[in-house]
Scaffold this active site. Structure first.
Site, PDB file in Angstrom:
ATOM      1  N   GLY A  12     -19.665  34.588  -9.974  1.00 22.21           N
ATOM      2  CA  GLY A  12     -18.826  35.787 -10.116  1.00 22.21           C
ATOM      3  C   GLY A  12     -17.350  35.455 -10.175  1.00 22.21           C
ATOM      4  O   GLY A  12     -16.541  36.054  -9.467  1.00 22.21           O
ATOM      5  N   ARG A  15     -13.235  37.347 -12.387  1.00 19.97           N
ATOM      6  CA  ARG A  15     -12.109  38.173 -11.899  1.00 19.97           C
ATOM      7  C   ARG A  15     -12.041  38.090 -10.370  1.00 19.97           C
ATOM      8  O   ARG A  15     -12.880  37.439  -9.734  1.00 19.97           O
ATOM      9  CB  ARG A  15     -12.274  39.625 -12.352  1.00 19.97           C
ATOM     10  CG  ARG A  15     -13.478  40.299 -11.736  1.00 19.97           C
ATOM     11  CD  ARG A  15     -13.622  41.734 -12.202  1.00 19.97           C
ATOM     12  NE  ARG A  15     -14.279  42.533 -11.168  1.00 19.97           N
ATOM     13  CZ  ARG A  15     -14.596  43.810 -11.292  1.00 19.97           C
ATOM     14  NH1 ARG A  15     -14.343  44.436 -12.416  1.00 19.97           N
ATOM     15  NH2 ARG A  15     -15.169  44.464 -10.309  1.00 19.97           N
ATOM     16  N   TYR A 153     -24.416  47.258   1.903  1.00 16.66           N
ATOM     17  CA  TYR A 153     -23.478  46.138   1.760  1.00 16.66           C
ATOM     18  C   TYR A 153     -23.361  45.351   3.080  1.00 16.66           C
ATOM     19  O   TYR A 153     -23.415  44.117   3.087  1.00 16.66           O
ATOM     20  CB  TYR A 153     -22.121  46.712   1.340  1.00 16.66           C
ATOM     21  CG  TYR A 153     -21.041  45.694   1.074  1.00 16.66           C
ATOM     22  CD1 TYR A 153     -21.056  44.904  -0.072  1.00 16.66           C
ATOM     23  CD2 TYR A 153     -19.976  45.533   1.958  1.00 16.66           C
ATOM     24  CE1 TYR A 153     -20.046  43.979  -0.325  1.00 16.66           C
ATOM     25  CE2 TYR A 153     -18.961  44.621   1.716  1.00 16.66           C
ATOM     26  CZ  TYR A 153     -19.001  43.847   0.574  1.00 16.66           C
ATOM     27  OH  TYR A 153     -18.000  42.944   0.317  1.00 16.66           O
ATOM     28  N   ALA A 155     -25.510  45.188   5.521  1.00 16.47           N
ATOM     29  CA  ALA A 155     -26.761  44.462   5.786  1.00 16.47           C
ATOM     30  C   ALA A 155     -26.811  43.185   4.949  1.00 16.47           C
ATOM     31  O   ALA A 155     -27.192  42.114   5.442  1.00 16.47           O
ATOM     32  CB  ALA A 155     -27.967  45.354   5.460  1.00 16.47           C
TER      33      ALA A 155
HETATM   34  P1  NAI Z   1     -15.044  41.838  -7.964  1.00 11.52           P
HETATM   35  O1  NAI Z   1     -15.916  43.021  -8.172  1.00 11.52           O
HETATM   36  O2  NAI Z   1     -13.613  41.924  -8.405  1.00 11.52           O
HETATM   37  O3  NAI Z   1     -15.710  40.535  -8.591  1.00 11.52           O
HETATM   38  C1  NAI Z   1     -17.051  40.252  -8.401  1.00 11.52           C
HETATM   39  C2  NAI Z   1     -17.500  39.294  -9.470  1.00 11.52           C
HETATM   40  O4  NAI Z   1     -18.915  39.063  -9.302  1.00 11.52           O
HETATM   41  C3  NAI Z   1     -17.317  39.837 -10.877  1.00 11.52           C
HETATM   42  O5  NAI Z   1     -16.860  38.775 -11.698  1.00 11.52           O
HETATM   43  C4  NAI Z   1     -18.722  40.258 -11.289  1.00 11.52           C
HETATM   44  O6  NAI Z   1     -18.930  40.199 -12.676  1.00 11.52           O
HETATM   45  C5  NAI Z   1     -19.553  39.212 -10.563  1.00 11.52           C
HETATM   46  N1  NAI Z   1     -20.944  39.606 -10.362  1.00 11.52           N
HETATM   47  C6  NAI Z   1     -21.417  40.758  -9.801  1.00 11.52           C
HETATM   48  N2  NAI Z   1     -22.750  40.764  -9.821  1.00 11.52           N
HETATM   49  C7  NAI Z   1     -23.157  39.576 -10.379  1.00 11.52           C
HETATM   50  C8  NAI Z   1     -24.412  38.998 -10.663  1.00 11.52           C
HETATM   51  N3  NAI Z   1     -25.540  39.640 -10.388  1.00 11.52           N
HETATM   52  N4  NAI Z   1     -24.448  37.764 -11.236  1.00 11.52           N
HETATM   53  C9  NAI Z   1     -23.298  37.116 -11.540  1.00 11.52           C
HETATM   54  N5  NAI Z   1     -22.077  37.628 -11.299  1.00 11.52           N
HETATM   55  C10 NAI Z   1     -22.000  38.843 -10.731  1.00 11.52           C
HETATM   56  O7  NAI Z   1     -15.139  41.531  -6.397  1.00 11.52           O
HETATM   57  P2  NAI Z   1     -14.142  40.766  -5.406  1.00 11.52           P
HETATM   58  O8  NAI Z   1     -13.374  41.791  -4.676  1.00 11.52           O
HETATM   59  O9  NAI Z   1     -13.455  39.677  -6.090  1.00 11.52           O
HETATM   60  O10 NAI Z   1     -15.217  40.182  -4.365  1.00 11.52           O
HETATM   61  C11 NAI Z   1     -15.738  38.869  -4.450  1.00 11.52           C
HETATM   62  C12 NAI Z   1     -16.623  38.657  -3.230  1.00 11.52           C
HETATM   63  O11 NAI Z   1     -15.880  38.880  -2.035  1.00 11.52           O
HETATM   64  C13 NAI Z   1     -17.811  39.611  -3.179  1.00 11.52           C
HETATM   65  O12 NAI Z   1     -18.937  38.942  -2.654  1.00 11.52           O
HETATM   66  C14 NAI Z   1     -17.344  40.669  -2.200  1.00 11.52           C
HETATM   67  O13 NAI Z   1     -18.407  41.308  -1.569  1.00 11.52           O
HETATM   68  C15 NAI Z   1     -16.528  39.818  -1.232  1.00 11.52           C
HETATM   69  N6  NAI Z   1     -15.564  40.566  -0.463  1.00 11.52           N
HETATM   70  C16 NAI Z   1     -14.532  41.226  -1.072  1.00 11.52           C
HETATM   71  C17 NAI Z   1     -13.610  41.922  -0.301  1.00 11.52           C
HETATM   72  C18 NAI Z   1     -12.452  42.632  -0.893  1.00 11.52           C
HETATM   73  O14 NAI Z   1     -11.738  43.279  -0.136  1.00 11.52           O
HETATM   74  N7  NAI Z   1     -12.207  42.566  -2.191  1.00 11.52           N
HETATM   75  C19 NAI Z   1     -13.734  41.981   1.152  1.00 11.52           C
HETATM   76  C20 NAI Z   1     -14.843  41.241   1.687  1.00 11.52           C
HETATM   77  C21 NAI Z   1     -15.706  40.564   0.891  1.00 11.52           C
END
Ligand code: NAI
Length: 245
Positions: A12, A15, A153, A155
Site C-alpha cells: 500500500g 500514497r 478496524y 479488532a
Molecule cells: P491511505 O488510505 O492513504 O493508504 C493506504 C494504501 O493502502 C493505499 O495506497 C491503498 O491503495 C493501499 N491498499 C488498501 N487496500 C489494499 C489492498 N487490499 N492491497 C494492496 N494495497 C491496498 O492510508 P494511510 O493513512 O497512509 O495508512 C497507512 C496505514 O497506516 C494503514 O494500515 C492504516 O490503517 C495505518 N494507520 C493510519 C493512521 C492515520 O492516521 N493515517 C493512523 C493509524 C494507523
C-alpha cells in the site's frame, strides 16, 4: 543492519504513510518494491530511482493469498531476496456497531489482518532460509485503546499486534525481527475524511497538540529496520496520546 543495498517491499505504498516509507528507504539507499491495487505511477517510480536505487511497482491485492504469493515472487525476481517487509496497506469502514454488517466487519479484517498474514507468510519462507530479515507491521493506537465506530478496524489492528508478537517469538531464533508501529492521528487521505469537529476533539487529547505527519512514521519504520536487537515491540507514534505503563 544498515538498509543501504537492502531490498524492501512496502504494501500500500502509492500514497500516504506507505509512500513516505518507500521514499525514506530509497533515500537511505534501499531498493524498493512499491505496491498498490492499481497501476503504479511511473513518475513515483522515477522519483525513487532518482535516489540511485532500484524501484519496482508490484500490482496486487494483499487480501488475496495467491496474489500475495505472486507479488513476493515478482519482487524477488526483479530485486533479489527481500530483506525487509513493511505491512502498511490498510483500510477503514467506520460504522457504529449496530449498523455494521458482517461484510463491513470481515472486509476490514481481510485486508488489515489477513493481508498482513498473507504477505508475511510468503516472505518468511525465504527469510527463514537466509536467517535474516525484518518485518514491520503498521497497526494503530486504535488497536490499543479502541474507538467509537471502529470495532472492525480496532479488532484488525489489535489482531496485528498479537500477530506481531507471536511471529516475533517464532522467528527470533532465525535472526528475524518482527515489530509493529501504532500510529496515532497522521494526516493522510485516510484521515482527511474526518469532520472538522471530530479532529478538534482529537487534537485536545494529544499531549504534543499536533497531528502527526507521514514522515514521523517513516522515520520509525527505518529505525525498526535497522535495530536488530529489538523484536516483538509496538512503538506508538502518536504525539503521546497513549502512554503505556
Ligand atoms: P491511505 O488510505 O492513504 O493508504 C493506504 C494504501 O493502502 C493505499 O495506497 C491503498 O491503495 C493501499 N491498499 C488498501 N487496500 C489494499 C489492498 N487490499 N492491497 C494492496 N494495497 C491496498 O492510508 P494511510 O493513512 O497512509 O495508512 C497507512 C496505514 O497506516 C494503514 O494500515 C492504516 O490503517 C495505518 N494507520 C493510519 C493512521 C492515520 O492516521 N493515517 C493512523 C493509524 C494507523
Amino acid at each position: 543492519m544498515s538498509v543501504q543495498g537492502k531490498n524492501v517491499f512496502i504494501t500500500g505504498s502509492t500514497r500516504g504513510i506507505g509512500q513516505a516509507i518507500a521514499k525514506n528507504f530509497a533515500k537511505n539507499g534501499a531498493n524498493v518494491a512499491v505496491n498498490g491495487r492499481k497501476e503504479i505511477s511511473t513518475a513515483f517510480l522515477s522519483e525513487l530511482t532518482d535516489f540511485g536505487v532500484k524501484a519496482v511497482g508490484i500490482v496486487g491485492d494483499i487480501a488475496d493469498f495467491t496474489q500475495a504469493e505472486a507479488m513476493i515472487l515478482e519482487a524477488e525476481e526483479k530485486l533479489g531476496p527481500l530483506d525487509i517487509l513493511v505491512n502498511n496497506a490498510g483500510i477503514t469502514n467506520d460504522k457504529l456497531m449496530l449498523r455494521m454488517s458482517e461484510e463491513d466487519f470481515e472486509k476490514v479484517l481481510k485486508v488489515n489482518l489477513t493481508g498482513t498474514f498473507n504477505m508475511t507468510q510468503n516472505v518468511l519462507k525465504k527469510m527463514l532460509k537466509r536467517r535474516s530479515g525484518a518485518i514491520i507491521n503498521i497497526s494503530s493506537v486504535v488497536g490499543l485503546i479502541g474507538n467509537v465506530g471502529q470495532a472492525n478496524y480496532a479488532a484488525s489492528k489489535a489482531g496485528v499486534i498479537g500477530f506481531t508478537k507471536s511471529v516475533a517469538r517464532e522467528v527470533a531464533p532465525r535472526n528475524i525481527t518482527v515489530n509493529a508501529i501504532a500510529p496515532g492521528f497522521i494526516q493522510t487521505e485516510m484521515t482527511d475524511s474526518l469532520a472538522g469537529a471530530a479532529k478538534e476533539v482529537m487534537l485536545q487529547q494529544i499531549p504534543l497538540k499536533r497531528f502527526g505527519e507521514v514522515d514521523d512514521v517513516a522515520k520509525v519504520a527505518m529505525f525498526l529496520a535497522e535495530a536488530n536487537y529489538l523484536t516483538g515491540q509496538v512503538i506508538n507514534v502518536d504525539g503521546g496520546l497513549v502512554m503505556n505503563g
